[in-house]
Design an enzyme around this catalytic site. Sequence first.
Site, PDB file in Angstrom:
ATOM      1  N   GLY A   1      76.287  48.735  20.113  1.00 29.80           N
ATOM      2  CA  GLY A   1      75.777  48.694  21.476  1.00 29.80           C
ATOM      3  C   GLY A   1      74.970  47.445  21.713  1.00 29.80           C
ATOM      4  O   GLY A   1      74.438  46.848  20.765  1.00 29.80           O
TER       5      GLY A   1
ATOM      6  N   GLN B   1      68.832  41.861  26.030  1.00 30.81           N
ATOM      7  CA  GLN B   1      68.867  41.256  24.690  1.00 30.81           C
ATOM      8  C   GLN B   1      69.446  39.840  24.734  1.00 30.81           C
ATOM      9  O   GLN B   1      69.268  39.065  23.789  1.00 30.81           O
ATOM     10  CB  GLN B   1      69.680  42.119  23.715  1.00 30.81           C
ATOM     11  CG  GLN B   1      68.991  43.437  23.386  1.00 30.81           C
ATOM     12  CD  GLN B   1      69.813  44.267  22.418  1.00 30.81           C
ATOM     13  OE1 GLN B   1      70.719  44.980  22.830  1.00 30.81           O
ATOM     14  NE2 GLN B   1      69.531  44.150  21.126  1.00 30.81           N
TER      15      GLN B   1
ATOM     16  N   CYS C   1      68.675  47.375  15.129  1.00 29.61           N
ATOM     17  CA  CYS C   1      68.798  46.686  16.418  1.00 29.61           C
ATOM     18  C   CYS C   1      68.997  45.197  16.148  1.00 29.61           C
ATOM     19  O   CYS C   1      68.300  44.627  15.304  1.00 29.61           O
ATOM     20  CB  CYS C   1      67.521  46.917  17.231  1.00 29.61           C
ATOM     21  SG  CYS C   1      67.544  46.136  18.851  1.00 29.61           S
ATOM     22  N   LEU C   2      69.924  44.578  16.861  1.00 32.60           N
ATOM     23  CA  LEU C   2      70.147  43.131  16.683  1.00 32.60           C
ATOM     24  C   LEU C   2      68.891  42.327  16.984  1.00 32.60           C
ATOM     25  O   LEU C   2      68.722  41.239  16.461  1.00 32.60           O
ATOM     26  CB  LEU C   2      71.261  42.636  17.609  1.00 32.60           C
ATOM     27  CG  LEU C   2      72.708  42.980  17.279  1.00 32.60           C
ATOM     28  CD1 LEU C   2      73.620  42.276  18.267  1.00 32.60           C
ATOM     29  CD2 LEU C   2      73.063  42.593  15.863  1.00 32.60           C
TER      30      LEU C   2
ATOM     31  N   HIS D   1      69.245  54.488  23.055  1.00 31.97           N
ATOM     32  CA  HIS D   1      68.699  53.235  22.510  1.00 31.97           C
ATOM     33  C   HIS D   1      68.945  52.087  23.494  1.00 31.97           C
ATOM     34  O   HIS D   1      68.024  51.303  23.791  1.00 31.97           O
ATOM     35  CB  HIS D   1      69.354  52.950  21.150  1.00 31.97           C
ATOM     36  CG  HIS D   1      68.957  51.652  20.511  1.00 31.97           C
ATOM     37  ND1 HIS D   1      68.274  51.599  19.314  1.00 31.97           N
ATOM     38  CD2 HIS D   1      69.168  50.363  20.889  1.00 31.97           C
ATOM     39  CE1 HIS D   1      68.061  50.317  19.009  1.00 31.97           C
ATOM     40  NE2 HIS D   1      68.604  49.551  19.935  1.00 31.97           N
ATOM     41  N   GLU D   2      70.178  51.999  24.017  1.00 33.88           N
ATOM     42  CA  GLU D   2      70.509  50.881  24.914  1.00 33.88           C
ATOM     43  C   GLU D   2      69.784  51.001  26.251  1.00 33.88           C
ATOM     44  O   GLU D   2      69.296  50.008  26.789  1.00 33.88           O
ATOM     45  CB  GLU D   2      72.023  50.800  25.145  1.00 33.88           C
ATOM     46  CG  GLU D   2      72.862  50.557  23.903  1.00 33.88           C
ATOM     47  CD  GLU D   2      72.363  49.417  23.040  1.00 33.88           C
ATOM     48  OE1 GLU D   2      71.768  48.464  23.566  1.00 33.88           O
ATOM     49  OE2 GLU D   2      72.543  49.491  21.814  1.00 33.88           O
TER      50      GLU D   2
ATOM     51  N   HIS E   1      66.347  49.749  26.174  1.00 34.32           N
ATOM     52  CA  HIS E   1      66.221  48.288  26.304  1.00 34.32           C
ATOM     53  C   HIS E   1      66.023  47.874  27.770  1.00 34.32           C
ATOM     54  O   HIS E   1      65.321  46.910  28.059  1.00 34.32           O
ATOM     55  CB  HIS E   1      67.479  47.584  25.771  1.00 34.32           C
ATOM     56  CG  HIS E   1      67.475  47.332  24.292  1.00 34.32           C
ATOM     57  ND1 HIS E   1      66.537  46.530  23.673  1.00 34.32           N
ATOM     58  CD2 HIS E   1      68.317  47.748  23.312  1.00 34.32           C
ATOM     59  CE1 HIS E   1      66.813  46.474  22.369  1.00 34.32           C
ATOM     60  NE2 HIS E   1      67.874  47.208  22.121  1.00 34.32           N
TER      61      HIS E   1
HETATM   62 ZN    ZN Z   1      68.689  47.470  20.251  1.00 31.91          ZN
END
Ligand code: ZN
Length: 175
Positions: free
Chosen positions: A47, A52, A97-98, A139-140, A143
């Site tokens: 995701g 991000q 997470c990236l 989670h997304e 963000h």
């Molecule tokens: Zn993330």
Amino acid sequence: MAVRPVLIYPDPRLKAPSSKVGEIDTDINQFIDDLIDTMYDAPGCVGLAAPQLGMPKRIILVDISRNPKCDQSLGLQVLINPEIVRQEGQSTAREGCLSLPHLTANVARATSISVRALLRQGEKIIFDAFDFHARVLLHEIDHLDGILFLDRVASLKTDVFRRKRYQVSNKATDN
Ligand code: ZN
């Protein structure tokens, strides 16, 4: 279409709330293409959210079939202005997470949710998601509100783990 750099914590743009998408115009569509390229460029990433990449707009991608634990093949979901309209249950699992490439953490999330969103073509949808899929969506969507998984851990001392390098992990959900 291009892979773009992912913002890394503590970049302040990761903590800022994103605004709703109005018209899904050429610029938004080009951005979504870049978001897709960037997610698929990261091994095992399931995701990615627009902020991000430094774009404060309410757009997320989810493709849970990229995780080895996943036995569903839903393919890519591009969701615009997603909203959680129902959530129930709770389970705790490891997330990555990236934007926090060196950490994973145990995070409690709902296990059953309903999401309302727009598709890329502007079509309105509402759907249910469960367990792993629900976790990635939550989670997304976090963000989009400037919330990172570290904000959700019960204890920074016992629920956060350091990893040597960013890699596909059987333990953590990477998004
Ligand atoms: Zn993330």
